[in-house]
Design a protein around this motif. Structure first.
Motif, PDB file in Angstrom:
ATOM      1  N   ALA A 106      -9.211  -6.654  -2.997  1.00  0.00           N
ATOM      2  CA  ALA A 106      -8.358  -7.171  -4.062  1.00  0.00           C
ATOM      3  C   ALA A 106      -7.190  -6.208  -4.229  1.00  0.00           C
ATOM      4  CB  ALA A 106      -9.131  -7.293  -5.371  1.00  0.00           C
ATOM      5  N   ALA A 107      -5.982  -6.682  -3.949  1.00  0.00           N
ATOM      6  CA  ALA A 107      -4.777  -5.845  -4.020  1.00  0.00           C
ATOM      7  C   ALA A 107      -3.947  -6.290  -5.214  1.00  0.00           C
ATOM      8  CB  ALA A 107      -3.968  -5.972  -2.729  1.00  0.00           C
ATOM      9  N   VAL A 108      -3.812  -5.407  -6.214  1.00  0.00           N
ATOM     10  CA  VAL A 108      -3.160  -5.812  -7.455  1.00  0.00           C
ATOM     11  C   VAL A 108      -1.947  -4.955  -7.815  1.00  0.00           C
ATOM     12  CG1 VAL A 108      -5.371  -6.638  -8.326  1.00  0.00           C
ATOM     13  CG2 VAL A 108      -4.598  -4.362  -8.972  1.00  0.00           C
ATOM     14  N   GLY A 109      -1.695  -3.878  -7.083  1.00  0.00           N
ATOM     15  CA  GLY A 109      -0.656  -2.948  -7.502  1.00  0.00           C
ATOM     16  C   GLY A 109       0.764  -3.437  -7.289  1.00  0.00           C
ATOM     17  N   ALA A 110       1.011  -4.215  -6.226  1.00  0.00           N
ATOM     18  CA  ALA A 110       2.366  -4.653  -5.888  1.00  0.00           C
ATOM     19  C   ALA A 110       2.601  -6.056  -6.419  1.00  0.00           C
ATOM     20  CB  ALA A 110       2.563  -4.610  -4.368  1.00  0.00           C
ATOM     21  N   PHE A 111       3.598  -6.215  -7.286  1.00  0.00           N
ATOM     22  CA  PHE A 111       3.863  -7.536  -7.855  1.00  0.00           C
ATOM     23  C   PHE A 111       5.341  -7.905  -7.808  1.00  0.00           C
ATOM     24  CE2 PHE A 111       3.402  -4.337 -11.168  1.00  0.00           C
ATOM     25  CZ  PHE A 111       4.602  -4.412 -11.838  1.00  0.00           C
ATOM     26  N   THR A 112       6.111  -7.213  -6.956  1.00  0.00           N
ATOM     27  CA  THR A 112       7.490  -7.593  -6.672  1.00  0.00           C
ATOM     28  C   THR A 112       7.694  -7.483  -5.164  1.00  0.00           C
ATOM     29  OG1 THR A 112       8.544  -5.399  -6.724  1.00  0.00           O
ATOM     30  CG2 THR A 112       8.160  -6.497  -8.858  1.00  0.00           C
ATOM     31  N   PRO A 113       8.721  -8.120  -4.616  1.00  0.00           N
ATOM     32  CA  PRO A 113       8.954  -8.046  -3.175  1.00  0.00           C
ATOM     33  C   PRO A 113       9.178  -6.634  -2.666  1.00  0.00           C
ATOM     34  CG  PRO A 113      10.237  -9.825  -4.135  1.00  0.00           C
ATOM     35  CD  PRO A 113       9.659  -9.052  -5.283  1.00  0.00           C
ATOM     36  N   ALA A 114       9.658  -5.735  -3.535  1.00  0.00           N
ATOM     37  CA  ALA A 114       9.968  -4.377  -3.100  1.00  0.00           C
ATOM     38  C   ALA A 114       8.773  -3.442  -3.154  1.00  0.00           C
ATOM     39  CB  ALA A 114      11.098  -3.806  -3.954  1.00  0.00           C
ATOM     40  N   MET A 115       7.687  -3.867  -3.792  1.00  0.00           N
ATOM     41  CA  MET A 115       6.525  -2.993  -3.963  1.00  0.00           C
ATOM     42  C   MET A 115       5.537  -3.206  -2.821  1.00  0.00           C
ATOM     43  SD  MET A 115       6.011  -3.566  -8.089  1.00  0.00           S
ATOM     44  CE  MET A 115       4.994  -2.118  -8.447  1.00  0.00           C
ATOM     45  N   VAL A 116       4.773  -2.159  -2.509  1.00  0.00           N
ATOM     46  CA  VAL A 116       3.817  -2.260  -1.405  1.00  0.00           C
ATOM     47  C   VAL A 116       2.732  -1.203  -1.586  1.00  0.00           C
ATOM     48  CG1 VAL A 116       5.146  -0.700   0.087  1.00  0.00           C
ATOM     49  CG2 VAL A 116       3.565  -2.356   1.105  1.00  0.00           C
ATOM     50  N   GLU A 117       1.485  -1.574  -1.289  1.00  0.00           N
ATOM     51  CA  GLU A 117       0.391  -0.597  -1.243  1.00  0.00           C
ATOM     52  C   GLU A 117      -0.522  -0.819  -0.042  1.00  0.00           C
ATOM     53  OE1 GLU A 117      -1.886  -0.820  -4.856  1.00  0.00           O
ATOM     54  OE2 GLU A 117      -2.311  -2.940  -4.604  1.00  0.00           O
ATOM     55  N   LEU A 118      -0.270  -1.873   0.746  1.00  0.00           N
ATOM     56  CA  LEU A 118      -1.016  -2.127   1.977  1.00  0.00           C
ATOM     57  C   LEU A 118      -0.042  -2.109   3.149  1.00  0.00           C
ATOM     58  CD1 LEU A 118      -3.153  -5.198   0.772  1.00  0.00           C
ATOM     59  CD2 LEU A 118      -3.734  -2.753   0.624  1.00  0.00           C
ATOM     60  N   HIS A 178       7.015 -15.467  -3.719  1.00  0.00           N
ATOM     61  CA  HIS A 178       8.223 -14.700  -3.993  1.00  0.00           C
ATOM     62  C   HIS A 178       7.930 -13.276  -4.457  1.00  0.00           C
ATOM     63  CE1 HIS A 178      10.156 -18.601  -3.787  1.00  0.00           C
ATOM     64  NE2 HIS A 178       9.368 -19.038  -4.759  1.00  0.00           N
ATOM     65  N   GLU A 179       6.647 -12.946  -4.727  1.00  0.00           N
ATOM     66  CA  GLU A 179       6.337 -11.691  -5.404  1.00  0.00           C
ATOM     67  C   GLU A 179       5.438 -10.746  -4.615  1.00  0.00           C
ATOM     68  OE1 GLU A 179       4.560 -13.264  -8.909  1.00  0.00           O
ATOM     69  OE2 GLU A 179       6.473 -13.716  -9.882  1.00  0.00           O
ATOM     70  N   ALA A 180       4.702 -11.249  -3.643  1.00  0.00           N
ATOM     71  CA  ALA A 180       3.682 -10.445  -2.957  1.00  0.00           C
ATOM     72  C   ALA A 180       4.331  -9.508  -1.943  1.00  0.00           C
ATOM     73  CB  ALA A 180       2.659 -11.351  -2.286  1.00  0.00           C
ATOM     74  N   GLY A 181       4.780  -8.353  -2.418  1.00  0.00           N
ATOM     75  CA  GLY A 181       5.498  -7.432  -1.549  1.00  0.00           C
ATOM     76  C   GLY A 181       4.716  -7.017  -0.321  1.00  0.00           C
ATOM     77  N   ASP A 182       3.412  -6.788  -0.466  1.00  0.00           N
ATOM     78  CA  ASP A 182       2.587  -6.396   0.684  1.00  0.00           C
ATOM     79  C   ASP A 182       2.691  -7.424   1.812  1.00  0.00           C
ATOM     80  OD1 ASP A 182       1.138  -4.093  -0.606  1.00  0.00           O
ATOM     81  OD2 ASP A 182       0.509  -5.701  -1.946  1.00  0.00           O
ATOM     82  N   LEU A 183       2.525  -8.692   1.446  1.00  0.00           N
ATOM     83  CA  LEU A 183       2.496  -9.758   2.453  1.00  0.00           C
ATOM     84  C   LEU A 183       3.890 -10.044   2.985  1.00  0.00           C
ATOM     85  CD1 LEU A 183       0.012 -12.210   0.663  1.00  0.00           C
ATOM     86  CD2 LEU A 183      -0.496 -10.313   2.222  1.00  0.00           C
ATOM     87  N   LEU A 184       4.879 -10.033   2.101  1.00  0.00           N
ATOM     88  CA  LEU A 184       6.243 -10.315   2.528  1.00  0.00           C
ATOM     89  C   LEU A 184       6.754  -9.243   3.479  1.00  0.00           C
ATOM     90  CD1 LEU A 184       7.679 -11.467  -0.917  1.00  0.00           C
ATOM     91  CD2 LEU A 184       7.126 -12.918   1.046  1.00  0.00           C
ATOM     92  N   GLN A 185       6.459  -7.973   3.171  1.00  0.00           N
ATOM     93  CA  GLN A 185       6.918  -6.899   4.036  1.00  0.00           C
ATOM     94  C   GLN A 185       6.149  -6.842   5.349  1.00  0.00           C
ATOM     95  OE1 GLN A 185       7.794  -3.090   2.092  1.00  0.00           O
ATOM     96  NE2 GLN A 185       7.746  -4.137   0.111  1.00  0.00           N
ATOM     97  N   ALA A 186       5.003  -7.529   5.405  1.00  0.00           N
ATOM     98  CA  ALA A 186       4.265  -7.639   6.664  1.00  0.00           C
ATOM     99  C   ALA A 186       4.774  -8.799   7.511  1.00  0.00           C
ATOM    100  CB  ALA A 186       2.776  -7.827   6.375  1.00  0.00           C
ATOM    101  N   GLY A 187       5.764  -9.530   6.988  1.00  0.00           N
ATOM    102  CA  GLY A 187       6.337 -10.647   7.733  1.00  0.00           C
ATOM    103  C   GLY A 187       5.470 -11.888   7.738  1.00  0.00           C
ATOM    104  N   LEU A 188       4.586 -12.012   6.761  1.00  0.00           N
ATOM    105  CA  LEU A 188       3.678 -13.155   6.707  1.00  0.00           C
ATOM    106  C   LEU A 188       4.291 -14.293   5.898  1.00  0.00           C
ATOM    107  CD1 LEU A 188       0.306 -11.275   6.099  1.00  0.00           C
ATOM    108  CD2 LEU A 188       1.186 -12.196   8.260  1.00  0.00           C
ATOM    109  N   GLU A 189       3.977 -15.510   6.270  1.00  0.00           N
ATOM    110  CA  GLU A 189       4.420 -16.705   5.558  1.00  0.00           C
ATOM    111  C   GLU A 189       3.449 -16.953   4.412  1.00  0.00           C
ATOM    112  OE1 GLU A 189       6.770 -19.534   4.352  1.00  0.00           O
ATOM    113  OE2 GLU A 189       7.242 -18.488   6.231  1.00  0.00           O
ATOM    114  N   VAL A 190       3.865 -16.598   3.197  1.00  0.00           N
ATOM    115  CA  VAL A 190       2.968 -16.681   2.048  1.00  0.00           C
ATOM    116  C   VAL A 190       2.842 -18.103   1.537  1.00  0.00           C
ATOM    117  CG1 VAL A 190       2.501 -15.784  -0.264  1.00  0.00           C
ATOM    118  CG2 VAL A 190       3.567 -14.308   1.464  1.00  0.00           C
TER     119      VAL A 190
END
Length: 310
Positions: free
Chosen positions: A216-228, A251-263
């Motif tokens: 469960a990843a809860v720390g990043a809640f903007t596109p610019a944030m990341v913890e994974l 629009h908000e899951a920075g971890d997934l967006l920065q991994a290049g995943l289609e959320v």
């Protein structure tokens, strides 16, 4: 800095109104309630890098608005990074019924959402639980998993050794086993349950998780944030499953967006609750939580019922 008396009382009363197992059940009930209306939240940037969040929601009986400030500059000080209140109204009369402590609601509903996801999705719910981040959310998740999942063993990692030791002491005070670890990646192989609740300024997990992992990843809640790390996220996309809390994660899951995943199109917690999904013992699950005012509405609904029976 001492907490003012009225804030301490509001904090305690809010905690008592929101026991974790009941709150997780209320969140599931809310997801099945077609009368729930949650407009998009307002996020206003503040001078100095902070943000003001205004999050309304209602159903046929309860209306609420949460007003929260997020102040990253408070990290490392006696002041909390999240402050604010939740105003709860009676829909029929428009009268104010409750005023809840906003940070307490945020902490408890976020942990209850993770708890609900773990109850429905974790391939191996027996633990131990690795908690990365020993702040308010770390404590909330430890308490929630102990109360609602029966977790008894915890590994705690934090950039602050003193914070990790304090959370471990809190766990032991409540009869739980807790060990402080310095390398969360190394602890992944011992822990089928993982929670990351860090300030989300850098990736804290990189290694390959267990085949029966629930994260469960809860720390990043903007596109610019990341913890994974991107590789960590892509492992779940390729070898397991990714579930997001709401469609807004697109629009908000920075971890997934920065991994290049289609959320967009990823299954949500609503899909899990309404459709049901069988857990697979050898399929790891990443649950990405970004937050939603619906979780605050669930807390308001539960608090209203508790207040009515007090």
């Amino acid at each position: 800095m001492a907490r003012p008396l009225f804030q301490s009382t509001m904090h305690s009363n809010t905690e008592l109104a929101l026991p974790y197992p009941a709150l997780a059940a209320e969140i599931a009930a809310l997801l099945a309630d077609t009368s729930v209306h949650v407009p998009p939240r307002i996020v206003a940037p503040l001078h100095g890098g902070g943000s003001l969040f205004v999050m309304p929601g209602s159903d046929t009986q309860v209306a609420m608005t949460k007003v929260i400030s997020f102040t990253p500059g408070n990290v490392g000080t006696a002041r909390p990074t999240i402050q604010g209140d939740v105003l709860v109204l009676d829909v029929a009369t428009g009268e104010r019924r409750l005023l809840l402590d906003g940070p307490t609601v945020t902490a408890r509903r976020t942990a209850a959402v993770s708890l609900l996801a773990a109850q429905r999705l974790a391939p191996n719910p027996d633990g131990p639980v690795l908690i990365v981040g020993a702040g308010v959310q770390g404590k909330a998740h430890l308490d929630a998993f102990a109360a609602g999942l029966g977790s008894r063993r915890f590994r705690i990692a934090s950039r602050s050794a003193s914070s990790a030791e304090q959370l471990a002491a809190h766990a032991r005070l409540h009869g739980l086993e807790a060990e402080v670890v310095t390398d969360p990646d190394a602890a992944l192989q011992d822990c089928p349950l993982v929670v990351t609740c860090t300030p989300a300024s850098q990736a804290v997990l990189h290694a390959t998780p267990r085949a029966d992992a629930f994260v469960a990843a809860v720390g990043a809640f903007t596109p610019a944030m990341v913890e994974l790390s991107p590789e960590f996220c892509r492992h779940f996309a390729e070898q397991g499953r990714i579930v997001v809390d709401t469609p807004e994660a697109e629009h908000e899951a920075g971890d997934l967006l920065q991994a290049g995943l289609e959320v967009a199109g990823m299954p949500t917690l609503t899909d899990v609750v309404l459709q049901g999904t069988a857990t697979q013992k050898d399929l790891p699950v990443l649950f990405k939580s970004c937050g939603w005012a619906g979780w605050d509405l669930a807390a308001a609904r539960l608090a209203m019922r508790v207040a009515a029976t007090a």
